[in-house]
Each structure stands twice: as C-alpha cells, then as structure tokens.
Design an enzyme around this catalytic site. Structure first.
Site, mmCIF file in Angstrom:
data_model
loop_
_atom_site.group_PDB
_atom_site.id
_atom_site.type_symbol
_atom_site.label_atom_id
_atom_site.label_comp_id
_atom_site.label_asym_id
_atom_site.label_seq_id
_atom_site.Cartn_x
_atom_site.Cartn_y
_atom_site.Cartn_z
ATOM 1 C CG ASN A 172 -2.008 0.971 1.106
ATOM 2 O OD1 ASN A 172 -1.910 1.747 0.107
ATOM 3 N ND2 ASN A 172 -3.104 0.984 1.829
ATOM 4 C CG ASP A 173 2.348 2.581 3.648
ATOM 5 O OD1 ASP A 173 0.925 3.104 3.683
ATOM 6 O OD2 ASP A 173 2.577 2.040 4.797
#
Lengths: 100, 467
Positions: B393-394
């Site tokens: 995600n990040d």
C-alpha cells in the site's frame, strides 16, 4: 596501550568501516545490518573477561547476565543472517524446501 | 597463553570481521562473509578463556573465576538464540534482528557497569567517561529496540505515539541523562550510575515511541550502529583492541548503512531522529471515507490478466503475511506460459526493511532476474497493461508525491498509476503500515479484490486456468 595508539586504531577502524560497506546494493541492506548486528555480539568476549575477573556477587551476576545476552546476540545474529543469505544463492533445481 | 600469541589471534579475529562486512556487501560473497565473521567470533570466544592474566594490585597473579558459570550462561544463550533464529518466520525476521540488537546493547551496558564496580576507585577519568557513554547508549539501545520489536510485532500501535507536551518530557529526560552522567563522572559512586541507567532506559522508550512504522527500519539500523560504538567504548575500558576495532567497524558501517537506507526510503535522517522533538499530535482520522471503490471478482481479475501483454506484480508485506509467495509465483508462471511478460517491481523497502522482499521471494524460488528494482521498473509502467499490487500500500501511495506533510511525503514510490490497470489485492480498506489513506484505491483504473492474498490468488489462478 597509549591513548594515542587507541585513537589511531579508532580512527583507522572508522575509515575501514565506511569503506567496506560503501558499495552495498539495496538488496543486501537487511542481511548486512543483521551481519553487523551479529558482529557486535563480540561484546561476549568483554563479558567473559569481566565475569572472569569478577570478585563479588553483584559483579558476577551482572557479568554472567551480560554473557547470556551477548551469546544470544552473537549466535542468533549469525544464524539468522545465514538463513537470509541461504535464500540468495542461485536457484537449485531440486524443489526441496525445508522452510518452515 | 603467551601474550603475543593472544594478541595476534585478536588481530586475526578483527581482520575476519573486516572480511565479513566486505563479503556481506556483495551478493556472491555474502554467505561466505557471514561464515568468516562467525568463525572469527567463535575463535575469539574460545581464546578469551586462555587469556594471559595480569597481576593484581597486591602483586599476586590473578586467577580465573566463574568459568563454569560462564560456560553455563553461554550454553543457555545458544539454546535460546539458535532456535529463535532457526524457527522465526522470515516475515518476522526484522523484529528478531531488533531484539538481538537490543540484548547486545544491554550486554554492553552490563559489562561496563560490572567493570565500573570492579575498578571502583581505581577507574581513571577516561574510563569513567567511557563507562558513562556505554551505559547511556547501551540502555537506550536496549529499551529502544524492545519498543521497535513491539511495534513490528504489532503488539502495540505502529503509528507514531505522540502525547501533548511529549517533546518537553523527552528533552527533560535527555537533560536528566546527561546531568546524571556528569554527576557520575564528577563524583563517582554507584547511585548516580544507576539513576543514569534508569533514565537512559526511559529515554530509549521515549525516543522510539514517536517514530512511525515506516521509519522503524532506519531506527533499528541506527541503534545497531549505536550498539557498535558501545562495544568500542567497553573495549577501551577493558583494554581490548579487538572490541575497539569490531565495535568501531559496526558503528561506522552501521552509520553509513543507516544513511543509505534513509536515502532509499527518501527519508531525512535528521527528521527521523529528531521526530521525537518536533512531532505534533496528529488529528486522528480525517473525515470518514464515503467514496466508493470498484471491487471485482477473481474472474474479472483473471480476464484482465489474460488479455494483458505485460504484467507487473508489486508484492508487499501483506503477501508475506498471507504466505502467498508460492501462489504468486504459480500465477506468474501461468502468465509466462501464456506468453505474457511478467516482472516483479520491488520497492527498496517492500516488506519491513530494505531487501526484505527479495529474501521472501527468494524463499519461494522466484527467478532472480524477474525481480526488478524501483529505478528500473518505474519507466516501464506506461507500457504495462496490468499492475497487480499484492498486499502493498504505502510503496504505491501517490500521497508520497502529492501531499506535503504526510508521514511518507518524499518517499520514492512505484508509479503504478502510470499503468493501464491497477489491481489491488487487499484484506480490507485499512490503510498501510504508515497509516495513510491511499488515493489510488479510488481511481477509475483501479480494481479491488478483497480477501486474504493467498485465497484471492488461488481463485485467480483457478479462474485463469478455466479461461
């Protein structure tokens, strides 16, 4: 040992430390950190020296605890680094995995 | 043992550590390097039992003490350390390294304290200064590492922990540590040293609490370098050239490594370190998200993949947690068999630490050539039809480029938004490790497939086979 000799050793070691890791690839950051972590487990030698010379109960207790912790650091550190690096070596045809 | 031989062996061990670090810097020699280091450390441990002893202040030859106790402690240490290192899941390895580092720092602090007690009034000013340094840094490293362990193990929140007035508490604690340090140096005695150690433990906790999850690897690496320096300082007190050289090597190489990691992650080292002093409490969770996302079925995903010409897989920590490395390789093999070009885009900090993902995928026998680093894969995204983001995600969050002030701002990301389609395999809408919302999830070209990464991938593989 004279202070000057110690300072010389210290300064030269800093430069060697900088130099040896200057070209490490990102891929190896984690194993390198882990390997360096295992190397400072050499405090075990210091812990043994102190325990060896300890003369009263308190000193002995502290030093023996240090021996225990340092052993975990050193032995565990080298073993876990080896496990990481084991996975980097080529891809063996045999699909035997003993992971887990 | 003869003093010259003893010191010569010490030199040999020091050289083995230099070769170890050198070897660890290149993939081909890394494993051998680690072996050389381990051999050197073993040699040093055996040899120290035969160290020539000096004479005590009465002119009597010193004798060995506590040999059995020492051997027993080593045996227990091996019995604890080896199984821990052997059994640990590769996904949990970063926190184990943090813990090993912490106990090393703790050991250094104990060694310095015991030697300080032993020297008593005989300690020279320089030795007391070295002791104070070792105890402060060793204690900080110990408690700081325990907190990083708790964060990585998710036994506590991975978000920065900041409380009102926190920076004053930290500054006051640091002042207290330095003050008691000065007190120890000027007056000697055991009480000041004890108080100082306690405050340093507290400082380590306060120092790491405000660090966000994404920055934790940098902190581990930094504490690692710190521990190295404490070993060097203990070496000074114990008159051991080996400890000075080994500790300084780790301190210096650890500092460089920390800087390189921070660069790879696009983080400012200064910002990470002094985050503790500058962090402000963040407003928890902005407006609740009500925007809709497009979620798809495994069949939809299989069809998208089947008609692609080039697919890039972006693996993240979620993939590792779900133990989906093998399934993702099965999918990649299937796609390759259909003539589709498949590559893995590896973010430098995919997983929990730089290089962690390479280790995890290597474990699943993913061909090394398919692992492409960020700088090389980014220019190819516009020619990529489908990006499959598995549990990451990040590292693909455009907020790192567009939202100044967010915790990951400035971190280089994989530009997956440039590709034709983006598929996210996610368990839920929960934000990533750094705790930031990802705009890309709401993008029109994004499809979400909810569920455990391994289940989802297995379904996609089956759907693909059925096509």
């Amino acid at each position: 040992m004279t202070s000057m000799a110690i300072l010389t050793i210290f300064a030269l070691s800093i430069f060697v430390g900088f130099e040896v890791v200057s070209k490490v690839s990102t891929t190896l950051h984690t194993p390198l950190m882990s390997g360096a972590n295992a190397i400072h487990g050499i405090i075990l030698v210091g812990a043994i020296m102190v325990a060896d010379g300890a003369t009263n109960g308190l000193e002995t207790t502290l030093a023996i605890l240090a021996v225990l912790l340092a052993t975990i650091n050193m032995v565990g550190g080298f073993v876990v680094t080896d496990r990481m690096l084991e996975m980097f070596k080529g891809k063996p045809k045999a699909k035997k995995e003993e992971a887990k | 043992m003869n003093k010259n031989i003893y010191e010569l062996l010490g030199l040999l061990v020091a050289l083995s550590f230099i070769l170890a670090l050198k070897g660890l810097s290149a993939p081909k020699s890394a494993r051998r390097g680690n072996m050389i280091g381990a051999a050197g450390a073993t040699l040093a441990t055996v040899v120290v039992f035969f160290a020539p002893l000096g004479k005590d202040s009465m002119g009597m030859a010193k004798t060995h003490h506590n040999t059995l106790l020492i051997l027993a402690a080593i045996a227990i240490g091996v019995l604890v350390g080896v199984p821990a290192a052997r059994k640990i899941q590769m996904t949990q390895m970063p926190q184990l390294v943090a813990l090993f580092n912490g106990v090393g720092g703790g050991a250094a602090a104990l060694v310095a304290t015991a030697e300080y007690l032993n020297l008593g009034k005989d300690a020279s000013a320089a030795e007391v200064v070295a002791t104070v340094f070792t105890v402060i840094v060793g204690c900080t490293s110990f408690s700081g590492s325990v907190i990083t362990f708790l964060k990585l193990q998710e036994l506590m929140t991975t978000r920065p922990v900041v409380f009102p007035g926190g920076r004053f508490v930290i500054a006051a604690t640091l002042a207290g540590v330095l003050g008691t340090g000065a007190w120890t140096i000027s007056s000697g005695g055991n009480t000041p040293l004890l108080v100082m150690g306690g405050l340093a433990l507290l400082f380590g906790v306060l120092f790491v609490l405000p660090v966000g999850g994404a920055d934790v690897p940098i902190v581990i690496s930094l504490l690692n370098a710190f521990t190295g320096l404490t070993v060097a300082a203990s070496g000074y007190v114990l008159q051991s050239t080996l400890l000075i050289v080994a500790g300084t090597l780790v301190g210096a190489s650890g500092t460089i490594l920390t800087r390189k990691m921070a660069e790879a992650m696009g983080r400012s080292l200064f910002g990470t370190l002094f985050g503790a002093f500058t962090a402000k409490p963040q407003e928890a969770g902005a407006a609740a998200e009500t925007r809709s996302v497009k979620s798809g079925s495994p069949d939809d995903v299989a069809i998208l993949l089947n008609y692609a010409q080039r697919v890039v897989v972006v693996p993240g920590f979620g993939l590792a947690v779900a133990q989906a490395q093998h399934t993702v390789r099965e999918l990649a093999d299937l796609l390759t068999a259909k003539g589709i070009d498949v590559a893995y885009g590896i973010h430098p900090v995919a997983g929990r630490m730089p290089g962690h993902m390479n280790v995890l995928l290597a474990e699943a026998n993913v061909p090394y050539e398919q692992l492409v680093e960020m700088e090389e894969i980014n220019p190819t995204f516009p020619q990529t039809d489908v990006v499959l983001v598995v549990g990451a995600n990040d590292v693909v969050n455009p907020a790192a480029k567009t939202t100044p002030g967010c915790p990951i701002y400035g971190m280089p990301i994989l530009d997956v938004a440039e590709a034709g389609n983006v598929i996210f395999l996610k368990r839920s809408m929960r934000p990533g490790f750094a705790g930031i919302e990802n705009e890309l999830l709401y993008d029109a070209k994004t499809t979400l497939l909810f569920g455990d990464a391994k289940d989802s991938l297995t379904k996609v593989v089956n759907a693909l086979k059925a096509l």
